[in-house]
Motif scaffolding. Structure first.
Motif, mmCIF file in Angstrom:
data_model
loop_
_atom_site.group_PDB
_atom_site.id
_atom_site.type_symbol
_atom_site.label_atom_id
_atom_site.label_comp_id
_atom_site.label_asym_id
_atom_site.label_seq_id
_atom_site.Cartn_x
_atom_site.Cartn_y
_atom_site.Cartn_z
ATOM 1 N N TRP A 154 32.821 47.686 25.601
ATOM 2 C CA TRP A 154 31.676 46.988 26.715
ATOM 3 C C TRP A 154 30.904 46.349 25.997
ATOM 4 O O TRP A 154 30.586 45.503 26.420
ATOM 5 C CB TRP A 154 30.921 47.474 28.223
ATOM 6 N N HIS A 175 29.654 44.931 32.868
ATOM 7 C CA HIS A 175 30.623 44.844 34.310
ATOM 8 C C HIS A 175 29.976 44.301 35.917
ATOM 9 O O HIS A 175 28.914 45.233 35.720
ATOM 10 C CB HIS A 175 31.817 45.655 34.215
ATOM 11 N N SER A 177 30.691 46.760 37.955
ATOM 12 C CA SER A 177 31.107 48.289 38.141
ATOM 13 C C SER A 177 29.849 48.959 38.300
ATOM 14 O O SER A 177 29.155 49.657 39.507
ATOM 15 C CB SER A 177 32.019 49.354 36.939
ATOM 16 N N ARG A 201 28.948 39.788 28.024
ATOM 17 C CA ARG A 201 29.484 40.890 27.007
ATOM 18 C C ARG A 201 29.246 40.029 25.203
ATOM 19 O O ARG A 201 29.375 38.809 25.529
ATOM 20 C CB ARG A 201 31.032 41.649 27.422
ATOM 21 N N GLN A 203 30.948 38.759 23.579
ATOM 22 C CA GLN A 203 32.191 38.358 22.753
ATOM 23 C C GLN A 203 32.790 36.883 22.865
ATOM 24 O O GLN A 203 32.862 36.309 23.775
ATOM 25 C CB GLN A 203 33.355 39.015 23.768
ATOM 26 N N HIS A 208 37.937 35.051 26.170
ATOM 27 C CA HIS A 208 36.468 36.063 25.709
ATOM 28 C C HIS A 208 35.817 35.032 25.683
ATOM 29 O O HIS A 208 35.134 34.211 24.761
ATOM 30 C CB HIS A 208 36.464 37.159 25.037
ATOM 31 N N VAL A 209 34.781 35.021 26.450
ATOM 32 C CA VAL A 209 33.343 34.480 26.169
ATOM 33 C C VAL A 209 32.422 35.151 26.562
ATOM 34 O O VAL A 209 32.750 36.303 27.887
ATOM 35 C CB VAL A 209 33.024 33.365 27.676
ATOM 36 N N GLN A 214 32.995 38.643 37.593
ATOM 37 C CA GLN A 214 33.966 39.771 37.591
ATOM 38 C C GLN A 214 34.033 39.665 39.091
ATOM 39 O O GLN A 214 32.921 39.544 39.766
ATOM 40 C CB GLN A 214 33.345 41.615 36.885
ATOM 41 N N GLU A 216 34.805 42.737 42.087
ATOM 42 C CA GLU A 216 34.419 44.160 41.992
ATOM 43 C C GLU A 216 34.775 44.807 43.545
ATOM 44 O O GLU A 216 33.776 44.009 44.117
ATOM 45 C CB GLU A 216 33.141 44.631 41.436
ATOM 46 N N GLY A 312 38.529 45.912 39.277
ATOM 47 C CA GLY A 312 36.970 45.408 39.105
ATOM 48 C C GLY A 312 38.359 43.707 37.543
ATOM 49 O O GLY A 312 38.700 44.771 36.783
ATOM 50 N N GLY A 314 38.435 40.195 35.627
ATOM 51 C CA GLY A 314 37.165 39.158 35.405
ATOM 52 C C GLY A 314 38.147 36.983 36.430
ATOM 53 O O GLY A 314 38.909 37.207 37.125
HETATM 54 C C1 FA5 Z 1 35.709 46.841 33.471
HETATM 55 O O1 FA5 Z 1 35.436 45.743 32.904
HETATM 56 C C2 FA5 Z 1 36.163 47.575 34.652
HETATM 57 N N1 FA5 Z 1 34.518 47.467 35.330
HETATM 58 C C3 FA5 Z 1 36.756 47.335 35.481
HETATM 59 C C4 FA5 Z 1 37.000 48.471 36.640
HETATM 60 C C5 FA5 Z 1 36.572 48.286 37.873
HETATM 61 C C6 FA5 Z 1 38.180 49.216 36.239
HETATM 62 C C7 FA5 Z 1 36.718 49.591 38.856
HETATM 63 C C8 FA5 Z 1 38.618 50.674 37.368
HETATM 64 C C9 FA5 Z 1 37.657 50.189 38.654
HETATM 65 P P1 FA5 Z 1 38.051 45.401 31.202
HETATM 66 O O2 FA5 Z 1 36.669 45.912 31.076
HETATM 67 O O3 FA5 Z 1 39.262 45.306 31.204
HETATM 68 O O4 FA5 Z 1 37.316 46.234 32.832
HETATM 69 O O5 FA5 Z 1 36.830 44.366 32.518
HETATM 70 C C10 FA5 Z 1 37.700 43.660 33.252
HETATM 71 C C11 FA5 Z 1 38.462 42.421 33.516
HETATM 72 O O6 FA5 Z 1 36.900 41.473 32.838
HETATM 73 C C12 FA5 Z 1 39.590 42.201 32.030
HETATM 74 O O7 FA5 Z 1 40.478 42.441 32.834
HETATM 75 C C13 FA5 Z 1 38.776 40.501 32.146
HETATM 76 O O8 FA5 Z 1 40.096 39.619 33.472
HETATM 77 C C14 FA5 Z 1 37.998 40.234 32.082
HETATM 78 N N2 FA5 Z 1 36.846 40.098 31.124
HETATM 79 C C15 FA5 Z 1 36.079 41.240 30.276
HETATM 80 N N3 FA5 Z 1 35.558 40.709 29.183
HETATM 81 C C16 FA5 Z 1 36.046 39.360 29.042
HETATM 82 C C17 FA5 Z 1 35.575 38.051 28.978
HETATM 83 N N4 FA5 Z 1 35.152 38.472 26.946
HETATM 84 N N5 FA5 Z 1 36.040 37.040 28.635
HETATM 85 C C18 FA5 Z 1 36.340 36.608 30.233
HETATM 86 N N6 FA5 Z 1 36.575 37.671 31.041
HETATM 87 C C19 FA5 Z 1 36.341 39.478 30.615
#
Ligand code: FA5
Length: 344
Positions: A154, A175, A177, A201, A203, A208-209, A214, A216, A312, A314
């Motif tokens: 994260w 996130h 969540s 984040r 990133q 990534h930005v 997100q 949820e 969840g 993006g």
């Molecule tokens: C999560 O953040 C989990 N909280 C998702 C989740 C929710 C799982 C509920 C289960 C139940 P992840 O780190 O994969 O998961 O991020 C989810 C989405 O957020 C990614 O697929 C992407 O679409 C978006 N995302 C993550 N980081 C970035 C970023 N730096 N820039 C843009 N989009 C992002």
């Protein structure tokens, strides 16, 4: 005597001039006082009859009066001509106007509105929870104890010198969540939440930005199963991407869901056959799963009675997967370049 008459004429003239309503009236007043047979000229005719001394006095008085009257005349002429210019400027109220440049909502705002309306039509309610959050809601309460390696994914921004004895460090939520526990604390089941909010984040690259959105989903009720999750995601995908797109779920791991899945959508360009854009016919959308019993407990909900699912994704990445959009770099969405934004 004559000098008094001159002074009275001068005052009379200035009084009338100041009352004049339009240039025509002003001209009539001018002629009445300063014209060849005007009142002042008539007095001038008296001069030859006077003694040299009186001639000089009267001549001087007449000149001064004329200068004064002419000066007031000029000022009033200017004032009236400006007013009449404005008055006479005619414009056609039926002529088409000049359109000011028209903007539109930002693509991400449009996507958020569309996502909200799809889920609210299924009975979800739109929620928003804090961007500046406590560790408990973002990690610990979601089954990720301090020092758990899963946290690394994260890449979190911590808030300096902000700590709560019970809830831990202050973070910019990485996130949405973090809204799960807050929703459970706020409402008893049944829960149908769609939380759309900013996440942060450390990133930045083409996918990534550092600040992104997100959305949820959280559903908690009696006997909620994976089929409800799959059905909900399918409904969303068909409404957001189009009736021909399909979704699939693949096993994955998240600490706060068990089992957990990664969700893919069939590629809009090749419709699942496989192409340069998607490689194998599928594009990755985001995470999902059945809410972990430990998380339900942390939210004050009895896992023996209730079960739930969560997902969840993006907003930006989901939007970029709409058919026909070819946005190569996610950072363009936030570049504020009007040449890019105007195309949509
Ligand atoms: C999560 O953040 C989990 N909280 C998702 C989740 C929710 C799982 C509920 C289960 C139940 P992840 O780190 O994969 O998961 O991020 C989810 C989405 O957020 C990614 O697929 C992407 O679409 C978006 N995302 C993550 N980081 C970035 C970023 N730096 N820039 C843009 N989009 C992002």
């Amino acid at each position: 005597m004559l000098k008094d008459q001159i002074r009275n004429l001068k005052n009379e003239a200035i009084g009338e001039i100041l009352e004049a309503k339009n240039p025509q009236e002003l001209e009539r007043i001018r002629a009445g006082f300063l014209g060849r047979s005007g009142k002042i000229n008539r007095l001038t005719k008296e001069i030859p009859k006077l003694s040299p001394e009186e001639k000089k006095d009267l001549g001087q008085a007449i000149n001064e009066a004329k200068i004064n009257i002419e000066s007031v005349l000029r000022q009033t002429q200017d004032k009236l001509s400006v007013q009449s210019d404005n008055h006479q400027k005619w414009f056609d109220v039926t002529a088409p106007g000049i359109r000011p440049p028209e903007g539109h909502l930002h693509l991400v705002t449009e996507a958020i509105r569309e996502i909200t309306s799809i889920f609210t039509s299924l009975g979800f309610h739109r929620a928003r929870y804090p961007e500046a959050e406590w560790d408990w809601y973002a990690f610990e309460g979601l089954n990720m104890a301090e020092n758990h390696p899963a946290r690394d994914e994260w890449e979190t921004f911590f808030i300096e010198n902000l700590e709560n004895k019970k809830l831990g460090k202050g973070v910019l939520t990485p996130h949405t969540s973090s809204g799960q526990l807050r929703e459970m604390e706020k409402y008893p089941p049944p829960i149908r939440m769609i939380n759309i909010a900013k996440c942060y984040r450390r990133q930045s690259d083409i996918s990534h930005v550092p600040m992104f959105y997100q959305f949820e989903g959280l559903v908690i009720d009696r006997e909620i199963s994976i089929t409800h999750l799959k059905g909900t995601l399918d409904y969303f995908a068909k409404n957001f991407f189009g009736p021909n797109r399909k979704i699939r779920i693949r096993p994955f791991h998240f600490q706060f869901t068990e089992p957990s899945f990664e969700v893919d959508i069939s590629c809009g360009l090749c419709e699942g056959k496989g192409c340069k854009f998607c490689k194998e016919g599928w594009l990755e959308l985001g995470g999902s799963g059945m809410v972990h019993p430990a998380v339900l407990k942390n939210g004050g909900i009895d896992p023996q009675k209730y079960s739930g699912f969560a997902f969840g994704w993006g907003v930006e990445r989901t939007y970029m997967m709409k058919a026909g959009l070819k946005i190569d770099d996610i950072r363009m969405l936030y570049g504020n370049d009007l040449r890019f934004l105007k195309q949509f």
